[in-house]
Design an enzyme around this catalytic site. Structure first.
Site, PDB file in Angstrom:
ATOM      1  N   THR A 132      22.579  32.594 -11.817  1.00 24.52           N
ATOM      2  CA  THR A 132      23.862  31.937 -11.532  1.00 24.52           C
ATOM      3  C   THR A 132      24.872  32.162 -12.656  1.00 24.52           C
ATOM      4  OG1 THR A 132      24.831  29.720 -11.405  1.00 24.52           O
ATOM      5  CG2 THR A 132      22.746  29.855 -12.503  1.00 24.52           C
ATOM      6  N   ASP A 133      26.157  32.012 -12.320  1.00 22.18           N
ATOM      7  CA  ASP A 133      27.203  32.072 -13.352  1.00 22.18           C
ATOM      8  C   ASP A 133      27.199  30.817 -14.228  1.00 22.18           C
ATOM      9  OD1 ASP A 133      28.207  30.259 -11.472  1.00 22.18           O
ATOM     10  OD2 ASP A 133      30.180  31.207 -11.296  1.00 22.18           O
ATOM     11  N   GLU A 134      26.476  29.761 -13.775  1.00 27.06           N
ATOM     12  CA  GLU A 134      26.531  28.490 -14.510  1.00 27.06           C
ATOM     13  C   GLU A 134      25.877  28.585 -15.886  1.00 27.06           C
ATOM     14  OE1 GLU A 134      25.925  24.973 -12.147  1.00 27.06           O
ATOM     15  OE2 GLU A 134      26.466  26.033 -10.317  1.00 27.06           O
ATOM     16  N   TYR A 158      20.093  21.977 -14.753  1.00 25.82           N
ATOM     17  CA  TYR A 158      19.941  23.122 -13.843  1.00 25.82           C
ATOM     18  C   TYR A 158      20.303  24.419 -14.551  1.00 25.82           C
ATOM     19  CZ  TYR A 158      21.394  26.625 -10.399  1.00 25.82           C
ATOM     20  OH  TYR A 158      21.575  27.807  -9.719  1.00 25.82           O
ATOM     21  N   LYS A 162      17.963  27.685 -15.654  1.00 22.90           N
ATOM     22  CA  LYS A 162      18.208  29.055 -15.187  1.00 22.90           C
ATOM     23  C   LYS A 162      18.434  29.987 -16.387  1.00 22.90           C
ATOM     24  CE  LYS A 162      18.585  30.445 -11.495  1.00 22.90           C
ATOM     25  NZ  LYS A 162      17.588  30.963 -10.499  1.00 22.90           N
TER      26      LYS A 162
HETATM   27  P1  NAD Z   1      17.980  26.545  -2.262  1.00 22.77           P
HETATM   28  O1  NAD Z   1      17.746  25.298  -3.039  1.00 22.77           O
HETATM   29  O2  NAD Z   1      18.723  26.475  -0.975  1.00 22.77           O
HETATM   30  O3  NAD Z   1      16.576  27.242  -1.929  1.00 22.77           O
HETATM   31  C1  NAD Z   1      15.547  27.344  -2.868  1.00 22.77           C
HETATM   32  C2  NAD Z   1      14.283  27.780  -2.148  1.00 22.77           C
HETATM   33  O4  NAD Z   1      13.235  27.913  -3.139  1.00 22.77           O
HETATM   34  C3  NAD Z   1      13.793  26.766  -1.110  1.00 22.77           C
HETATM   35  O5  NAD Z   1      13.408  27.437   0.068  1.00 22.77           O
HETATM   36  C4  NAD Z   1      12.595  26.125  -1.788  1.00 22.77           C
HETATM   37  O6  NAD Z   1      11.599  25.683  -0.866  1.00 22.77           O
HETATM   38  C5  NAD Z   1      12.083  27.256  -2.658  1.00 22.77           C
HETATM   39  N1  NAD Z   1      11.310  26.772  -3.810  1.00 22.77           N
HETATM   40  C6  NAD Z   1      11.665  25.789  -4.683  1.00 22.77           C
HETATM   41  N2  NAD Z   1      10.708  25.620  -5.597  1.00 22.77           N
HETATM   42  C7  NAD Z   1       9.736  26.531  -5.325  1.00 22.77           C
HETATM   43  C8  NAD Z   1       8.497  26.856  -5.942  1.00 22.77           C
HETATM   44  N3  NAD Z   1       8.066  26.190  -7.023  1.00 22.77           N
HETATM   45  N4  NAD Z   1       7.755  27.853  -5.417  1.00 22.77           N
HETATM   46  C9  NAD Z   1       8.192  28.521  -4.313  1.00 22.77           C
HETATM   47  N5  NAD Z   1       9.334  28.247  -3.685  1.00 22.77           N
HETATM   48  C10 NAD Z   1      10.105  27.261  -4.193  1.00 22.77           C
HETATM   49  O7  NAD Z   1      18.675  27.533  -3.277  1.00 22.77           O
HETATM   50  P2  NAD Z   1      19.759  28.679  -2.998  1.00 22.77           P
HETATM   51  O8  NAD Z   1      21.098  28.073  -3.026  1.00 22.77           O
HETATM   52  O9  NAD Z   1      19.332  29.485  -1.843  1.00 22.77           O
HETATM   53  O10 NAD Z   1      19.610  29.535  -4.331  1.00 22.77           O
HETATM   54  C11 NAD Z   1      18.677  30.615  -4.401  1.00 22.77           C
HETATM   55  C12 NAD Z   1      18.739  31.221  -5.792  1.00 22.77           C
HETATM   56  O11 NAD Z   1      20.055  31.686  -6.054  1.00 22.77           O
HETATM   57  C13 NAD Z   1      18.409  30.227  -6.904  1.00 22.77           C
HETATM   58  O12 NAD Z   1      17.648  30.893  -7.869  1.00 22.77           O
HETATM   59  C14 NAD Z   1      19.770  29.827  -7.448  1.00 22.77           C
HETATM   60  O13 NAD Z   1      19.680  29.474  -8.813  1.00 22.77           O
HETATM   61  C15 NAD Z   1      20.545  31.117  -7.255  1.00 22.77           C
HETATM   62  N6  NAD Z   1      22.001  30.956  -7.077  1.00 22.77           N
HETATM   63  C16 NAD Z   1      22.482  30.075  -6.150  1.00 22.77           C
HETATM   64  C17 NAD Z   1      23.864  29.973  -5.967  1.00 22.77           C
HETATM   65  C18 NAD Z   1      24.442  29.050  -4.923  1.00 22.77           C
HETATM   66  O14 NAD Z   1      25.680  28.912  -4.856  1.00 22.77           O
HETATM   67  N7  NAD Z   1      23.651  28.415  -4.064  1.00 22.77           N
HETATM   68  C19 NAD Z   1      24.739  30.756  -6.735  1.00 22.77           C
HETATM   69  C20 NAD Z   1      24.193  31.647  -7.677  1.00 22.77           C
HETATM   70  C21 NAD Z   1      22.829  31.744  -7.834  1.00 22.77           C
HETATM   71  P1  TYD Z   2      28.126  22.013  -5.779  1.00 23.73           P
HETATM   72  O1  TYD Z   2      28.231  22.476  -4.365  1.00 23.73           O
HETATM   73  O2  TYD Z   2      27.110  20.961  -6.104  1.00 23.73           O
HETATM   74  O3  TYD Z   2      27.926  23.303  -6.683  1.00 23.73           O
HETATM   75  P2  TYD Z   2      27.946  23.476  -8.308  1.00 23.73           P
HETATM   76  O4  TYD Z   2      27.972  22.152  -8.961  1.00 23.73           O
HETATM   77  O5  TYD Z   2      26.680  24.211  -8.542  1.00 23.73           O
HETATM   78  O6  TYD Z   2      29.169  24.283  -8.596  1.00 23.73           O
HETATM   79  O7  TYD Z   2      29.530  21.456  -6.226  1.00 23.73           O
HETATM   80  C1  TYD Z   2      30.677  22.295  -6.210  1.00 23.73           C
HETATM   81  C2  TYD Z   2      31.819  21.505  -6.817  1.00 23.73           C
HETATM   82  O8  TYD Z   2      32.122  20.394  -5.953  1.00 23.73           O
HETATM   83  C3  TYD Z   2      31.484  20.896  -8.161  1.00 23.73           C
HETATM   84  O9  TYD Z   2      32.637  20.959  -8.999  1.00 23.73           O
HETATM   85  C4  TYD Z   2      31.137  19.454  -7.849  1.00 23.73           C
HETATM   86  C5  TYD Z   2      32.031  19.155  -6.652  1.00 23.73           C
HETATM   87  N1  TYD Z   2      31.478  18.153  -5.680  1.00 23.73           N
HETATM   88  C6  TYD Z   2      32.274  17.062  -5.298  1.00 23.73           C
HETATM   89  O10 TYD Z   2      33.429  16.899  -5.750  1.00 23.73           O
HETATM   90  N2  TYD Z   2      31.749  16.167  -4.398  1.00 23.73           N
HETATM   91  C7  TYD Z   2      30.497  16.293  -3.890  1.00 23.73           C
HETATM   92  O11 TYD Z   2      30.068  15.413  -3.092  1.00 23.73           O
HETATM   93  C8  TYD Z   2      29.714  17.434  -4.278  1.00 23.73           C
HETATM   94  C9  TYD Z   2      28.319  17.635  -3.737  1.00 23.73           C
HETATM   95  C10 TYD Z   2      30.251  18.335  -5.174  1.00 23.73           C
END
Ligand code: NAD
Ligand code: TYD
Length: 361
Positions: A132-134, A158, A162
């Site tokens: 992630t960019d975070e 989180y 990561k």
């Molecule tokens: P998500 O939470 O929707 O899905 C995570 C999946 O991992 C789930 O299916 C869960 O069952 C599985 N999982 C969790 N713990 C596990 C374990 N111990 N063993 C096996 N499986 C396990 O997450 P996402 O949003 O799909 O993100 C996927 C990846 O991309 C993550 O690594 C996240 O850090 C990264 N990422 C997400 C975003 C975003 O905006 N969602 C952006 C950048 C990077």
């Molecule tokens: P989120 O979807 O949790 O992603 P991330 O924190 O990983 O960027 O949140 C996106 C942005 O939205 C973040 O600045 C927090 C804000 N947010 C709210 O304002 N209200 C909410 O109920 C949630 C879930 C997020």
């Protein structure tokens, strides 16, 4: 074949679905099925024999070793993680277990498997870590976007977990020569996004007549990328990325949270107008801010464009329109994931926050 971890989650399931839209190459999908994992995301490919789903935990090194020696994948795409910042604030332990120890365990199993591979399989093997960019922390309004050389400064449990995982992956390349690739992507949105994250939560709450809870002043900025563009970028990095390198992936779509919610309300007003003809905007409410809330994320995605020729296809306008339509068409999917434990989460995260009536501009 390839091994995907976390392929029942939001991005992982989109990746697997997109993979089978373009390939016949089998996928072993290894997922623990936490609250975020959902086999309903994969219904469209339930008849495909090339999709092998295995429920299990990446922390279980012996299990992963057995999986690798049975299926002998040419690559591992590692999505599995605990992914929600708010949950990491309420309970960081799972984040340390899965994101750090789980990645370590997966790296160990992968190193043992890869070391024993004969050439040329050893040379062509890839371990692609999805991050992630975070990990880069928070930007000021005039700061340059994150590049691949920006120093890590994670602020939440989180992002810290990561970041730790990213460092472990880096070290396995430098120390053992494991052919790793790391991607750092901005906020994704699109189908199958679990409705605890901003965009699906706001759509679901709007349609249910509930309040649209904005943390703080709503001026925090995120860069948004449509999920299929992220999946395409990962496929590019898998094919052509240079081992040991990291690639930033972003949508060139910086938006404040208020802009995002305003856009969602505007689209919903058109596609699903309320019976009383008022706007969904009237449901917006301001609540206590997230502790340590990062102010701004922005991605400089020029390296992946220059070296691998990837650019997002969707604009924010096209992607968000598709996303709202998907949630309107798939309200059963939302209702299904909103049962049980999800309700406890809402209570924990929202009922304990004070509603803030006045917002400091
Ligand atoms: P998500 O939470 O929707 O899905 C995570 C999946 O991992 C789930 O299916 C869960 O069952 C599985 N999982 C969790 N713990 C596990 C374990 N111990 N063993 C096996 N499986 C396990 O997450 P996402 O949003 O799909 O993100 C996927 C990846 O991309 C993550 O690594 C996240 O850090 C990264 N990422 C997400 C975003 C975003 O905006 N969602 C952006 C950048 C990077
Ligand atoms: P989120 O979807 O949790 O992603 P991330 O924190 O990983 O960027 O949140 C996106 C942005 O939205 C973040 O600045 C927090 C804000 N947010 C709210 O304002 N209200 C909410 O109920 C949630 C879930 C997020």
């Amino acid at each position: 074949m390839i091994l995907v971890t976390g392929g029942a989650g939001f991005i992982g399931s989109n990746f697997v679905l997109d993979w089978f839209a373009q390939h016949d190459e089998p996928v072993v999908n290894f997922d623990k099925l936490t609250y975020a994992g959902n086999l309903n995301n994969l219904l469209a490919i339930r008849q495909r024999p090339e999709h092998i789903f295995v429920q299990g935990d990446i922390c279980d090194t012996a299990r992963v070793e057995a999986l690798l020696s049975t299926h002998r994948p040419r690559a591992i795409i590692h999505f599995a993680a605990e992914s929600h910042v708010d949950r990491s604030i309420h309970g960081p332990g799972e984040f340390i277990a899965t994101n750090i120890n789980g990645t370590f365990s997966l790296l160990e199993a992968s190193r043992a498997y890869w070391s024993a591979l004969p050439e040329p399989d050893r040379g062509s093997f890839r371990f692609l870590h999805v991050s992630t960019d975070e990990v880069f922390g928070s930007l000021g309004p005039d700061d340059a976007p994150f590049s691949e050389t920006t120093a890590y400064a994670p602020n939440s449990p989180y992002s810290a977990s990561k970041a730790a995982a990213d460092h472990l992956v880096r070290s396995y390349h430098h120390t053992y020569g494991l052919p790793t690739l790391t991607t750092n992507c901005s906020n994704n949105y699109g189908p199958f996004h679990f409705p605890e994250k901003l965009i699906p939560l706001m759509i679901a709450n709007a349609l249910a007549g509930k309040s649209l809870p904005i943390y703080g002043d709503g001026k925090n900025v995120r860069d948004w990328l449509y999920v299929s563009d992220h999946c395409a970028a990962i496929r590019k990095v898998l094919v052509s990325g240079r081992c040991g390198e990291t690639y930033n992936i972003g949508g060139w779509n910086e938006k404040t949270n208020l802009e995002v919610v305003d856009t969602l309300c505007h689209i919903l007003d058109q596609l699903a107008p309320k019976a009383d003809e008022t706007s969904y905007r009237e449901q917006i409410s301001y609540i206590t801010d997230r502790p340590g809330h990062d102010r701004r994320y922005a991605i400089d995605a020029r390296k992946i464009e220059r070296e691998l020729g990837w650019r997002p296809v969707e604009t924010f306008d096209s992607g968000i329109q598709k996303t709202v339509q998907w949630y309107l068409d798939n309200q059963d999917w939302v209702a299904d994931v909103q049962s049980g434990a999800y309700q406890q989460w809402l209570e924990q995260n929202y009922n304990l926050r004070n509603t803030v009536q006045e917002v400091t501009q």
